[in-house]
Design a protein around this motif. Structure first.
Motif, PDB file in Angstrom:
ATOM      1  N   SER A  86     -51.060  17.790   3.115  1.00 31.33           N
ATOM      2  CA  SER A  86     -52.283  18.540   3.416  1.00 31.33           C
ATOM      3  C   SER A  86     -53.521  17.657   3.530  1.00 31.33           C
ATOM      4  CB  SER A  86     -52.507  19.625   2.359  1.00 31.33           C
ATOM      5  OG  SER A  86     -52.514  19.061   1.058  1.00 31.33           O
ATOM      6  N   ILE A  87     -53.404  16.369   3.220  1.00 27.04           N
ATOM      7  CA  ILE A  87     -54.566  15.496   3.393  1.00 27.04           C
ATOM      8  C   ILE A  87     -54.993  15.450   4.859  1.00 27.04           C
ATOM      9  CG2 ILE A  87     -53.312  13.311   3.754  1.00 27.04           C
ATOM     10  CD1 ILE A  87     -55.520  12.044   1.900  1.00 27.04           C
ATOM     11  N   GLY A  88     -54.075  15.773   5.745  1.00 30.26           N
ATOM     12  CA  GLY A  88     -54.392  15.816   7.168  1.00 30.26           C
ATOM     13  C   GLY A  88     -55.394  16.896   7.531  1.00 30.26           C
ATOM     14  N   ARG A  89     -55.700  17.796   6.580  1.00 31.04           N
ATOM     15  CA  ARG A  89     -56.680  18.845   6.833  1.00 31.04           C
ATOM     16  C   ARG A  89     -58.113  18.331   6.775  1.00 31.04           C
ATOM     17  NH1 ARG A  89     -55.356  23.381   2.526  1.00 31.04           N
ATOM     18  NH2 ARG A  89     -57.072  24.419   3.614  1.00 31.04           N
ATOM     19  N   LEU A  90     -58.298  17.122   6.223  1.00 25.46           N
ATOM     20  CA  LEU A  90     -59.659  16.581   6.059  1.00 25.46           C
ATOM     21  C   LEU A  90     -60.122  15.950   7.366  1.00 25.46           C
ATOM     22  CD1 LEU A  90     -59.298  15.053   2.478  1.00 25.46           C
ATOM     23  CD2 LEU A  90     -60.206  17.307   3.130  1.00 25.46           C
ATOM     24  N   SER A  91     -60.325  16.778   8.346  1.00 22.03           N
ATOM     25  CA  SER A  91     -60.549  16.314   9.716  1.00 22.03           C
ATOM     26  C   SER A  91     -61.878  15.596   9.919  1.00 22.03           C
ATOM     27  CB  SER A  91     -60.452  17.495  10.690  1.00 22.03           C
ATOM     28  OG  SER A  91     -61.430  18.475  10.378  1.00 22.03           O
ATOM     29  N   ARG A  92     -62.798  15.708   8.955  1.00 20.09           N
ATOM     30  CA  ARG A  92     -64.103  15.033   9.089  1.00 20.09           C
ATOM     31  C   ARG A  92     -64.167  13.732   8.295  1.00 20.09           C
ATOM     32  NH1 ARG A  92     -68.404  20.113   8.580  1.00 20.09           N
ATOM     33  NH2 ARG A  92     -67.435  21.436  10.171  1.00 20.09           N
ATOM     34  N   LEU A  93     -63.104  13.397   7.581  1.00 17.39           N
ATOM     35  CA  LEU A  93     -63.118  12.253   6.674  1.00 17.39           C
ATOM     36  C   LEU A  93     -63.335  10.943   7.425  1.00 17.39           C
ATOM     37  CD1 LEU A  93     -62.727  12.052   3.575  1.00 17.39           C
ATOM     38  CD2 LEU A  93     -60.396  11.265   4.037  1.00 17.39           C
ATOM     39  N   ARG A  94     -64.269  10.134   6.919  1.00 11.67           N
ATOM     40  CA  ARG A  94     -64.557   8.833   7.513  1.00 11.67           C
ATOM     41  C   ARG A  94     -64.119   7.675   6.619  1.00 11.67           C
ATOM     42  NH1 ARG A  94     -70.662   9.550  10.120  1.00 11.67           N
ATOM     43  NH2 ARG A  94     -70.185  11.401  11.386  1.00 11.67           N
ATOM     44  N   PHE A 104     -55.013  10.808 -12.465  1.00 13.60           N
ATOM     45  CA  PHE A 104     -54.299  11.636 -11.496  1.00 13.60           C
ATOM     46  C   PHE A 104     -53.022  10.933 -11.042  1.00 13.60           C
ATOM     47  CE2 PHE A 104     -58.736  13.006 -10.898  1.00 13.60           C
ATOM     48  CZ  PHE A 104     -58.593  14.384 -10.996  1.00 13.60           C
ATOM     49  N   GLU A 105     -51.912  11.653 -11.074  1.00 16.28           N
ATOM     50  CA  GLU A 105     -50.662  11.158 -10.496  1.00 16.28           C
ATOM     51  C   GLU A 105     -50.437  11.768  -9.119  1.00 16.28           C
ATOM     52  OE1 GLU A 105     -47.440  11.734 -13.200  1.00 16.28           O
ATOM     53  OE2 GLU A 105     -48.366  10.532 -14.789  1.00 16.28           O
ATOM     54  N   VAL A 106     -51.078  12.897  -8.888  1.00 17.34           N
ATOM     55  CA  VAL A 106     -51.000  13.606  -7.616  1.00 17.34           C
ATOM     56  C   VAL A 106     -52.420  13.957  -7.189  1.00 17.34           C
ATOM     57  CG1 VAL A 106     -50.133  15.669  -6.454  1.00 17.34           C
ATOM     58  CG2 VAL A 106     -48.737  14.560  -8.200  1.00 17.34           C
ATOM     59  N   LEU A 107     -52.718  13.771  -5.924  1.00 17.08           N
ATOM     60  CA  LEU A 107     -54.029  14.196  -5.416  1.00 17.08           C
ATOM     61  C   LEU A 107     -54.059  15.724  -5.408  1.00 17.08           C
ATOM     62  CD1 LEU A 107     -56.692  13.063  -4.160  1.00 17.08           C
ATOM     63  CD2 LEU A 107     -55.669  13.570  -1.934  1.00 17.08           C
ATOM     64  N   PRO A 108     -55.010  16.342  -6.109  1.00 14.08           N
ATOM     65  CA  PRO A 108     -55.048  17.804  -6.185  1.00 14.08           C
ATOM     66  C   PRO A 108     -55.158  18.457  -4.813  1.00 14.08           C
ATOM     67  CG  PRO A 108     -56.497  16.838  -7.831  1.00 14.08           C
ATOM     68  CD  PRO A 108     -56.069  15.718  -6.936  1.00 14.08           C
ATOM     69  N   GLU A 109     -54.394  19.524  -4.624  1.00 13.48           N
ATOM     70  CA  GLU A 109     -54.415  20.249  -3.349  1.00 13.48           C
ATOM     71  C   GLU A 109     -55.803  20.782  -3.028  1.00 13.48           C
ATOM     72  OE1 GLU A 109     -52.417  20.901  -0.854  1.00 13.48           O
ATOM     73  OE2 GLU A 109     -50.633  19.868  -1.577  1.00 13.48           O
ATOM     74  N   CYS A 110     -56.564  21.132  -4.067  1.00 18.39           N
ATOM     75  CA  CYS A 110     -57.899  21.680  -3.813  1.00 18.39           C
ATOM     76  C   CYS A 110     -58.784  20.668  -3.090  1.00 18.39           C
ATOM     77  CB  CYS A 110     -58.558  22.140  -5.109  1.00 18.39           C
ATOM     78  SG  CYS A 110     -58.864  20.821  -6.320  1.00 18.39           S
ATOM     79  N   VAL A 111     -58.551  19.372  -3.322  1.00 14.85           N
ATOM     80  CA  VAL A 111     -59.336  18.345  -2.642  1.00 14.85           C
ATOM     81  C   VAL A 111     -59.084  18.399  -1.141  1.00 14.85           C
ATOM     82  CG1 VAL A 111     -59.648  15.852  -2.366  1.00 14.85           C
ATOM     83  CG2 VAL A 111     -59.440  16.842  -4.663  1.00 14.85           C
ATOM     84  N   CYS A 112     -57.838  18.642  -0.770  1.00 16.34           N
ATOM     85  CA  CYS A 112     -57.471  18.664   0.645  1.00 16.34           C
ATOM     86  C   CYS A 112     -57.996  19.901   1.368  1.00 16.34           C
ATOM     87  CB  CYS A 112     -55.954  18.570   0.791  1.00 16.34           C
ATOM     88  SG  CYS A 112     -55.287  17.026   0.130  1.00 16.34           S
ATOM     89  N   ALA A 113     -58.569  20.844   0.608  1.00 15.67           N
ATOM     90  CA  ALA A 113     -59.185  22.031   1.203  1.00 15.67           C
ATOM     91  C   ALA A 113     -60.691  21.867   1.397  1.00 15.67           C
ATOM     92  CB  ALA A 113     -58.908  23.253   0.334  1.00 15.67           C
TER      93      ALA A 113
END
Length: 220
Positions: free
Chosen positions: A138-146, A109-118
């Protein structure tokens, strides 16, 4: 009276090369391990396994995964896609909104897929040893990420939106050519570990001592 079918199937390291079609008929499966099997493809039929909670496709030769993975509406526990040859993921995977753990390390991967951020329920994301040059806002959407593991990529900076990850406990940035870090990292209330080892291109941010004084372990 026949005994009920087992909900777990482990075909780890069987070197099967191709998944037997009979696997897709086992619609009662809750866990399926297909790692270390020299697989170059996985059938779209995998979408029939509606009860899967865990799927391991790691350590294979996959250059793509089927869009029907998005049909696995019970996939909540783990999805292992590490150590393959993936550069993209189907956009349909944005429907895996119950998934808590995703490992896409050791791909291309050269780019983190947008689907992951959903994937809004993600608690742990592993994307180490790829060729990531940036992360999407959009990684900021992962509000539960630890936990966010990004070791050995090509990241020079992180987006300001990383400051939205208010549940983040650990971030591993080892071995990246970082030149800048957003000050918002210092404001993450639950951050316990910031790993900057083998980062030789970054001047120590002025806020690092404050982070350490708060009890966050900073490795550098």
């Amino acid at each position: 009276m026949p005994s009920p079918a087992a909900p777990h199937l482990n075909l780890w390291k069987q070197r099967i090369g191709r998944v037997p079609e009979s696997v897709w008929d086992q619609t009662e499966l809750e866990t399926l391990v297909l790692s270390d099997n020299e697989l170059s493809e996985v059938s779209e039929q995998i979408g029939r396994l509606k009860r899967l909670r865990m799927l391991d496709l790691g350590h294979n030769r996959l250059t793509k995964v089927p869009a029907t993975l998005a049909d696995l509406e019970c996939l909540t526990d783990f999805l292992y896609l590490h150590d393959n040859r993936l550069a993209l993921l189907p956009t349909s995977l944005e429907r895996l909104i119950k998934l808590r753990y995703l490992n896409i390390s050791r791909n291309v991967f050269e780019v983190l897929p947008e689907c992951v951020c959903a994937m809004a329920s993600l608690i742990e994301l592993r994307a180490s040893n790829n060729g990531l040059t940036s992360l999407p806002d959009s990684i900021g959407r992962l509000s539960r990420l630890r936990e966010l593991h990004l070791r050995d990529n090509k990241l020079k900076s992180l987006p300001e939106s990383i400051g939205a990850l208010r549940e983040l406990r650990q971030i591993d940035l080892r071995g990246n050519p970082l030149t800048r870090l957003p000050a918002d990292l210092a404001a993450l209330p639950r951050l316990e570990k910031l790993d900057l080892r083998w980062v030789t291109t970054l001047a120590t941010p002025a806020w690092i001592p404050d982070l350490e004084a708060r009890g966050c372990a900073v490795y550098r």
